[in-house]
Write a protein that holds these residues in place. Structure first.
Motif, short mmCIF file in Angstrom:
data_model
loop_
_atom_site.label_atom_id
_atom_site.label_comp_id
_atom_site.label_asym_id
_atom_site.label_seq_id
_atom_site.Cartn_x
_atom_site.Cartn_y
_atom_site.Cartn_z
N THR A 132 47.70 42.65 39.75
CA THR A 132 47.18 42.75 41.21
C THR A 132 45.68 43.01 41.28
O THR A 132 44.90 42.44 42.17
CB THR A 132 48.04 44.02 41.93
OG1 THR A 132 49.49 43.72 41.65
CG2 THR A 132 47.36 44.43 43.09
N MET A 133 45.16 43.76 40.08
CA MET A 133 43.77 43.99 39.99
C MET A 133 42.97 42.80 39.60
O MET A 133 41.84 42.43 40.25
CB MET A 133 43.61 44.93 38.88
CG MET A 133 43.88 46.14 39.22
SD MET A 133 43.21 47.09 40.73
CE MET A 133 41.66 47.45 40.20
N ALA A 134 43.44 41.79 38.80
CA ALA A 134 42.93 40.52 38.72
C ALA A 134 42.84 39.68 40.03
O ALA A 134 41.86 39.01 40.11
CB ALA A 134 43.67 39.55 37.52
N ILE A 135 43.87 39.81 40.69
CA ILE A 135 43.75 38.83 41.96
C ILE A 135 42.85 39.62 42.98
O ILE A 135 41.96 38.74 43.50
CB ILE A 135 45.30 38.68 42.55
CG1 ILE A 135 46.18 38.08 42.10
CG2 ILE A 135 45.21 38.51 44.24
CD1 ILE A 135 47.73 38.37 42.07
N ARG A 136 42.52 40.85 42.86
CA ARG A 136 41.61 41.65 43.78
C ARG A 136 40.31 41.34 43.20
O ARG A 136 39.39 40.79 44.32
CB ARG A 136 41.95 43.06 43.62
CG ARG A 136 40.83 43.97 44.90
CD ARG A 136 40.76 45.10 44.21
NE ARG A 136 39.91 45.13 42.75
CZ ARG A 136 39.11 46.09 42.40
NH1 ARG A 136 38.87 47.18 43.10
NH2 ARG A 136 38.45 46.16 41.30
N ASN A 137 39.98 41.17 41.92
CA ASN A 137 38.65 40.67 41.45
C ASN A 137 38.45 39.32 41.91
O ASN A 137 37.25 38.81 42.16
CB ASN A 137 38.68 40.92 40.18
CG ASN A 137 38.66 42.40 39.71
OD1 ASN A 137 38.44 43.29 40.58
ND2 ASN A 137 39.04 42.81 38.44
N LYS A 138 39.56 38.30 41.70
CA LYS A 138 39.20 36.91 42.29
C LYS A 138 38.74 36.74 43.66
O LYS A 138 37.83 36.22 43.89
CB LYS A 138 40.40 36.14 41.94
CG LYS A 138 40.79 35.71 40.41
CD LYS A 138 39.38 34.96 39.74
CE LYS A 138 39.63 34.89 38.28
NZ LYS A 138 38.75 33.95 37.67
N ILE A 139 39.45 37.59 44.45
CA ILE A 139 39.35 37.47 46.03
C ILE A 139 37.90 38.05 46.32
O ILE A 139 37.11 37.38 47.02
CB ILE A 139 40.40 38.36 46.66
CG1 ILE A 139 41.58 37.67 46.52
CG2 ILE A 139 40.01 38.60 48.08
CD1 ILE A 139 42.78 38.49 47.16
N LEU A 140 37.48 39.09 45.55
CA LEU A 140 36.06 39.66 45.78
C LEU A 140 35.10 38.59 45.17
O LEU A 140 33.99 38.59 45.60
CB LEU A 140 35.80 41.10 44.97
CG LEU A 140 36.52 42.21 45.53
CD1 LEU A 140 36.39 43.62 44.86
CD2 LEU A 140 36.03 42.41 47.10
#
Length: 69
Positions: A50-58
């Motif tokens: 989830t954190m990796a996805i959040r970082n990609k979105i940011l």
């Protein structure tokens, strides 16, 4: 937005199950330590994903904001 909310709910459920399993180990109610470790690792992996996805979105948002129109 709905998919993201559902995914975060699932991660939250995994975290809650891992906490309950850890509490069972502390109180001595856990019958299978392996299942507790598996639940803990599932929650950890889900959170990391989830954190990796959040970082990609940011990163994508930042890149879009840098684009000149």
């Amino acid at each position: 937005a709905g998919m993201l909310k559902a995914a975060l709910g699932e991660v939250n459920d995994l975290q809650r199950k891992a906490e309950e399993a850890a509490a069972q180990v502390v109180t001595g109610d856990a019958s299978n330590l392996h299942q507790v470790m598996i639940a803990t690792e599932e929650a950890n992996i889900a959170l990391q994903f989830t954190m990796a996805i959040r970082n990609k979105i940011l990163d994508a948002y930042t890149e879009i904001m840098r684009m000149q129109v």
